[in-house]
Every structure is written in C-alpha cells, then in structure tokens.
Motif scaffolding. Structure first.
Motif, PDB file in Angstrom:
ATOM      1  N   TYR A   7       0.684  -1.694  -0.039  1.00  0.00           N
ATOM      2  CA  TYR A   7      -0.140  -0.146   0.405  1.00  0.00           C
ATOM      3  C   TYR A   7       0.767   0.802   0.019  1.00  0.00           C
ATOM      4  O   TYR A   7       0.599   2.046  -1.373  1.00  0.00           O
ATOM      5  N   TYR A  21      -4.954   1.234  -7.257  1.00  0.00           N
ATOM      6  CA  TYR A  21      -4.804   1.982  -6.187  1.00  0.00           C
ATOM      7  C   TYR A  21      -4.703   3.078  -6.949  1.00  0.00           C
ATOM      8  O   TYR A  21      -4.636   3.265  -8.529  1.00  0.00           O
ATOM      9  N   THR A  70      -4.479  -5.307  -7.516  1.00  0.00           N
ATOM     10  CA  THR A  70      -5.069  -5.015  -6.743  1.00  0.00           C
ATOM     11  C   THR A  70      -4.760  -3.371  -6.543  1.00  0.00           C
ATOM     12  O   THR A  70      -3.578  -2.931  -7.696  1.00  0.00           O
ATOM     13  N   GLN A 114     -10.195   5.317  -5.280  1.00  0.00           N
ATOM     14  CA  GLN A 114     -10.306   4.035  -4.555  1.00  0.00           C
ATOM     15  C   GLN A 114      -9.116   3.302  -4.518  1.00  0.00           C
ATOM     16  O   GLN A 114      -8.229   3.266  -4.991  1.00  0.00           O
ATOM     17  N   THR A 115      -9.632   2.063  -3.815  1.00  0.00           N
ATOM     18  CA  THR A 115      -8.752   0.784  -3.716  1.00  0.00           C
ATOM     19  C   THR A 115      -9.268  -0.087  -4.373  1.00  0.00           C
ATOM     20  O   THR A 115     -10.478  -0.393  -4.057  1.00  0.00           O
ATOM     21  N   ARG A 117       1.040   4.478  -2.468  1.00  0.00           N
ATOM     22  CA  ARG A 117       1.014   5.142  -2.404  1.00  0.00           C
ATOM     23  C   ARG A 117       2.382   6.011  -3.351  1.00  0.00           C
ATOM     24  O   ARG A 117       2.476   7.293  -3.465  1.00  0.00           O
TER      25      ARG A 117
END
Ligand code: AMP
Length: 302
Positions: free
Chosen positions: A185, A211, A209, A215-216, A189
């Motif tokens: 995560y 990102y 995933t 939204q995620t 970012r």
C-alpha cells in the motif's frame, strides 16, 4: 478507439515445471497486442530482426493487429530466456539479448498519429518516453509497464517515464524495487506521488490491486489448477485492461474496475498454454464466460 502499443517482439526460451518451449514467439508487445485485439483495433510499434518470418507476423495480423509500425532491421530479434520454479511467481531470467532493440529508434507511421490511447509496454524506458513524446497531447490515456531489468539498470529514465503516465501496471516485486517500500500500500502511494493517477499492482497467482486517489479495488486471480506457462500473463493482463478502456472510451472508477477484471481474464488464459498459443485459440465467448465467473467469484452480500 485505436490503441497504440510499443513493446518488445521477441523469441523466448521458456522452461517451466510443465516442460520447455525452446524458441517461441513472445515479447511484451506481442502478448499485449494479441490480448487487446479482442477489444479494440491495435497498432504495434516494435522492431524485429531478419529471423522474424512472415509466419511470425501472421500471428499478429491474423488477429487484426496493425503491424505498419513494426520495423524490420538487420540482425537478430530480441531474445529472452527464463525459467520458473514450482511456484509460478518465482521466475529467473537466464538470458536477455537486446539485439536489434539496442539501436531501435521508434518512429510512428503517420497513420498512427491520431491514436488516443497509448500503452508503453516493457522495453527500454528511453524508448518508451520517445514514443510518448511523438504522440504529445493527442494521447488522452497513457499506460505503461516496466520491470526489474530497467528499474535497476536505468533508474533515472524509469522515473522520467513514470512522471508522464496516467496508469502504471507493475508487479509487486517491481513496486518494492521501484520505491524501496516493503508494504504494498505504501509502495502504491509512493508511485502515485511520482505522477500516475492510478497504479495496478500485479501479484501473480494472488491477483491484482488497483490504487488511485479515489479508490482501492482488488481482484483475485482466476483459480487455475494447471499453470502451464505464466510468461506474458502480465502483458496480456495490460492488453485486456487497456483494450477494454479504449473500447469503452472512458476510464472513470467503474470502467477501471471492469478493465482490471478483463485484464485478469486475459492473463489467466495466457497461462493455460506455452507462449501465445492460448491467445491464438481464444474466442470472445470464452472471454465473456470467464468474466462472468469473475463476477460470481467476487460477489458477496453487504
Ligand atoms: P511477462 O511475463 O508479462 O513479464 O512478460 C514476458 C515477456 O517479456 C517475454 O515474452 C519476454 O520476451 C519479454 N521481456 C523479458 N524481458 C524483457 C525486457 N528486459 N525488455 C522487454 N521485454 C522483455
């Protein structure tokens, strides 16, 4: 909407626990173009050597891929050899021979200049930026991919390329390498802070995933019992994602979610046979059926 991709067109030597394919057509551009061709018209920019035959090119043109941007140079085509461990996420590169890619100077044919969606597939980051420059502001959506070979070898060029992307599609190990962050995560970012509006992190058989600031969204991998050859799954994934977005001509949050599922569909099919074999035999009905399986796989009550 036409989708332009620049990437490698290669011959691969692949060894997996299921067997070996000593010289098969591969390359990031090839997998991407074949997968995306199920959704939208695809234009390919790449270079091949004199060992690349009319039969090899027909693999692309049979799927309607526009190969006017495929340069034929003197010398050998890009060659890559890799071997997988029993865990298909663990791959070792045995050989990377750039060959004709070493002196490649990508030039977009005039007919490609109206491309609005661009994907900068995995090749030298300087070449990716060169193609990006040639399209300029005409490119409304720009996606890209890279790998450890370039992140370690050409870090500054990779950073520059990153600053000009809307969507980056990358492996988990490469996201760690690129950012120095071990937490995914945090890595996502850190990537978003460098330019892209969205980053899609691929985790092989553990899914992907997405990102972004708004939204995620996570999708599991399709439960495949036999992974014959994972080569190109990441590129076919990106082909599904950007092929779908170009087809829809929108990339809002909801479209991005569906695109990530179509990408997962295309990546999973790719693993079912060696090289591009499965993408060649695939049809629209199979894609639609597997998309529905993904919907069933991820649906739950509030
Ligand atoms: P993937 O399994 O999605 O990472 O893609 C594998 C494909 O990428 C193979 O067909 C290789 O020919 C190609 N490839 C491997 N290394 C490189 C590289 N350094 N630059 C461009 N393409 C590469």
């Amino acid at each position: 909407m036409a989708l332009l991709v620049v990437g490698s067109v290669a011959f691969d030597d692949i060894t997996t626990p299921q067997g070996r394919a000593p010289r098969v057509l591969g390359g990031s551009g090839t997998y991407f173009a074949l997968a995306a061709s199920f959704f939208t018209p695809v234009r390919l920019v790449a270079v091949v050597g004199d060992d690349f035959t009319a039969e090899d090119e027909a693999v692309l043109t049979d799927r309607g891929v526009d190969t006017r941007g495929l340069e034929h140079a003197f010398g050998k085509s890009f060659f890559w050899a890799g071997e997988y461990e029993a865990d298909p996420n663990l791959r070792h590169t045995l050989k990377t021979e750039l060959n004709v890619f070493e002196n490649f100077d990508p030039k977009l044919p005039a007919e490609y200049h109206d491309s609005e969606v661009l994907f900068l597939g995995n090749i030298a980051p300087e070449l990716q930026s060169q193609v990006r420059d040639q399209l300029g502001a005409r490119a409304k959506l720009v996606g890209g991919d890279t790998m450890n070979y370039w992140i370690t070898g050409r870090p500054d060029a990779v950073r520059h390329f990153l600053s000009r992307l809307h969507v980056l599609s990358i492996n988990d190990s490469e996201a760690h390498l690129l950012t120095g962050e071990s937490n995914l995560y945090r890595a996502a970012r850190a990537i978003l802070a460098q330019g892209p509006a969205a980053v899609i992190i691929k985790r092989g058989e553990h899914g992907v995933t997405l990102y972004s600031a708004s939204q995620t969204f996570g999708v599991p991998a399709y439960p495949l019992e036999d992974v014959i050859d994972p080569t190109g799954a990441g590129d076919a994934f990106a082909g599904g994602v950007f092929g779908y977005l170009a087809q829809q001509n929108r990339w809002d949050d909801a479209a991005l979610r569906r695109a990530v599922v179509y990408g997962s569909v295309m990546g999973s099919f790719t693993c079912e046979r060696f090289g591009v074999e499965r993408l060649r035999s695939l049809n629209e009905g199979e894609i639609a059926a597997r998309y529905r399986e993904f919907v069933a796989l991820t649906r739950f009550d509030e």
